[in-house]
Design a protein around this motif. Sequence first.
Motif, short mmCIF file in Angstrom:
data_model
loop_
_atom_site.label_atom_id
_atom_site.label_comp_id
_atom_site.label_asym_id
_atom_site.label_seq_id
_atom_site.Cartn_x
_atom_site.Cartn_y
_atom_site.Cartn_z
N PRO A 17 -13.46 3.63 10.26
CA PRO A 17 -14.26 2.53 10.81
C PRO A 17 -15.51 2.22 9.98
O PRO A 17 -16.02 1.10 10.03
CB PRO A 17 -14.64 3.02 12.21
CG PRO A 17 -14.53 4.51 12.13
CD PRO A 17 -13.40 4.78 11.18
N GLU A 18 -15.98 3.19 9.20
CA GLU A 18 -17.17 2.96 8.38
C GLU A 18 -16.96 1.88 7.32
O GLU A 18 -17.93 1.25 6.86
CB GLU A 18 -17.60 4.27 7.70
CG GLU A 18 -16.66 4.80 6.64
CD GLU A 18 -15.48 5.60 7.18
OE1 GLU A 18 -14.71 6.14 6.36
OE2 GLU A 18 -15.33 5.67 8.42
N LEU A 19 -15.70 1.62 6.96
CA LEU A 19 -15.45 0.55 5.98
C LEU A 19 -15.85 -0.81 6.54
O LEU A 19 -16.21 -1.72 5.78
CB LEU A 19 -13.97 0.54 5.60
CG LEU A 19 -13.44 1.78 4.87
CD1 LEU A 19 -11.94 1.64 4.60
CD2 LEU A 19 -14.19 2.00 3.56
N ALA A 31 -10.04 2.24 -1.06
CA ALA A 31 -10.52 2.85 0.18
C ALA A 31 -9.42 2.86 1.24
O ALA A 31 -9.27 3.84 1.98
CB ALA A 31 -11.75 2.09 0.68
N ILE A 32 -8.64 1.77 1.33
CA ILE A 32 -7.55 1.72 2.30
C ILE A 32 -6.48 2.74 1.93
O ILE A 32 -5.98 3.49 2.79
CB ILE A 32 -6.95 0.30 2.36
CG1 ILE A 32 -7.99 -0.70 2.87
CG2 ILE A 32 -5.70 0.28 3.24
CD1 ILE A 32 -8.47 -0.45 4.27
N GLU A 33 -6.13 2.82 0.66
CA GLU A 33 -5.07 3.74 0.25
C GLU A 33 -5.49 5.20 0.39
O GLU A 33 -4.63 6.08 0.55
CB GLU A 33 -4.62 3.44 -1.17
CG GLU A 33 -3.78 2.17 -1.27
CD GLU A 33 -2.89 2.13 -2.49
OE1 GLU A 33 -3.29 2.68 -3.53
OE2 GLU A 33 -1.78 1.55 -2.39
N CYS A 58 -9.57 -1.12 9.84
CA CYS A 58 -10.45 0.02 9.53
C CYS A 58 -10.37 1.09 10.62
O CYS A 58 -10.27 2.29 10.33
CB CYS A 58 -11.90 -0.46 9.38
SG CYS A 58 -12.15 -1.57 7.99
N LYS A 59 -10.39 0.66 11.86
CA LYS A 59 -10.32 1.60 12.97
C LYS A 59 -8.96 2.29 13.01
O LYS A 59 -8.87 3.52 13.23
CB LYS A 59 -10.58 0.87 14.29
CG LYS A 59 -10.62 1.78 15.50
CD LYS A 59 -10.96 0.98 16.76
CE LYS A 59 -10.97 1.89 18.00
NZ LYS A 59 -11.28 1.12 19.24
N TYR A 98 0.83 -1.20 0.00
CA TYR A 98 0.00 0.00 0.00
C TYR A 98 0.86 1.25 0.00
O TYR A 98 1.96 1.28 0.55
CB TYR A 98 -0.95 -0.02 1.21
CG TYR A 98 -1.96 -1.12 1.07
CD1 TYR A 98 -3.19 -0.89 0.47
CD2 TYR A 98 -1.67 -2.42 1.50
CE1 TYR A 98 -4.12 -1.91 0.30
CE2 TYR A 98 -2.58 -3.45 1.33
CZ TYR A 98 -3.80 -3.19 0.73
OH TYR A 98 -4.70 -4.22 0.55
N HIS A 99 0.32 2.31 -0.64
CA HIS A 99 1.00 3.59 -0.70
C HIS A 99 0.92 4.30 0.65
O HIS A 99 -0.14 4.34 1.27
CB HIS A 99 0.36 4.49 -1.76
CG HIS A 99 0.75 4.15 -3.15
ND1 HIS A 99 0.11 3.19 -3.91
CD2 HIS A 99 1.74 4.66 -3.94
CE1 HIS A 99 0.66 3.12 -5.11
NE2 HIS A 99 1.65 4.00 -5.16
#
Length: 391
Positions: A261-263, A285-287, A255-256, A234-235
């Motif tokens: 956390p909404e993910l 979404a993570i990046e 996510c937290k 991941y970047h």
Amino acid sequence: MSDLPLSHIRVLDLSRVRAGPTCVKFFGDFGADVIKIERPDGGGDPMGDNRYSSDYVNAQRNKRGITLDLKRPEGVNVLKNLVLTADVVVENFRPDVKHRLGIDYKSLSSVNPRLVYTSISAFGQTGPYSRRPGFDLIAQGMGGLMWLTGYPEKGPLRVGISPADLAAGMFAAMGTMIALLERERSGKGQWVQTNLLSSQIMMLDYQAMTWLMDKRLPQQRGNDHPQIVPTGVYHAKDGYFTLSTVGNDSFLRLCKAVGAPELGTDPRFLTASLREQNRDAMNAAIEAATTKKTAAEWVEILNAAGVPAGPIYKLDQMFADPQVKETRIAQPLEHPKLGKIEILGQPIGLSRTPAQFRKAPPELGEHTDEVLAEAGFSGEEISKLRRQGVV
């Protein structure tokens, strides 16, 4: 006698290049008397063209060295004399060569029935490809690894090391150890065989099982795990780092930790299966969060949150890492020409009898007289073999 665990074992090393020396290295590092047998002209092994290269020094430590012309019957007779007191022979000739020379398992085990004879080949001792030449790259391609490595739009990709060679060497060492253990019960040696192709296929593990059991063809996924999402590279703000999640609990912690956390309640990502189906959206979404901090910051944050994460090192950075230093995988060795150097040690730790790195690789034929004298040859007999060009 040394107190190292294999000091009672003698290995005759007829191997060349990488797979065979990888096997033999386990024996030498743990105390076996390894006798490396080379041609009198020093040819036949491309790695031997520079005996002071980092690759050669690492592969050939902890051995004594002799020369012997196995194309001559006198040389074969000397080898059979050495076999009388040997426990193991390791060779990686093409399968037909050893039979042509008369140094195959049947021939040598008739001299010493307790002999464990280990053969490493490219494709196996039998079959339509058994006489083909083959190296690691060929096994990577035929063994399915290159098709799984890289990105779909860029075609197959070679792995940056020699995994087929290394795996074959490790499996050969394991098979040899098993045969030596079995010999304690039966009193008999046996023929141990492995090859680059099947070793490479074995290393595919769950990817191979995806086809064998599920009849699904795995695809190239770049840096992504084929099944577990999010897992990969991941970047960050200043570069890249790795992270891995396994199971919903780990995913929710991620996510937290990244402040999103909404993910964890997003309908697209509720289960592992859904995350795999929506991997592109998941990774994006993570990046979106990870690009806000440096890689070092994320490694600290995620590990503190119980999410495995790590840096992506160049080799100088890797060897400077305090945990890598703690493993002592880099070991000092005194070389008579190169001085004090470092080599790769062993990842195997034994509490009482750990590996030792005692000897630099031998010069060509350095111990010929010594080894032949131990085998009962007189000084005149050794001189005659030298005059004849046998040693």
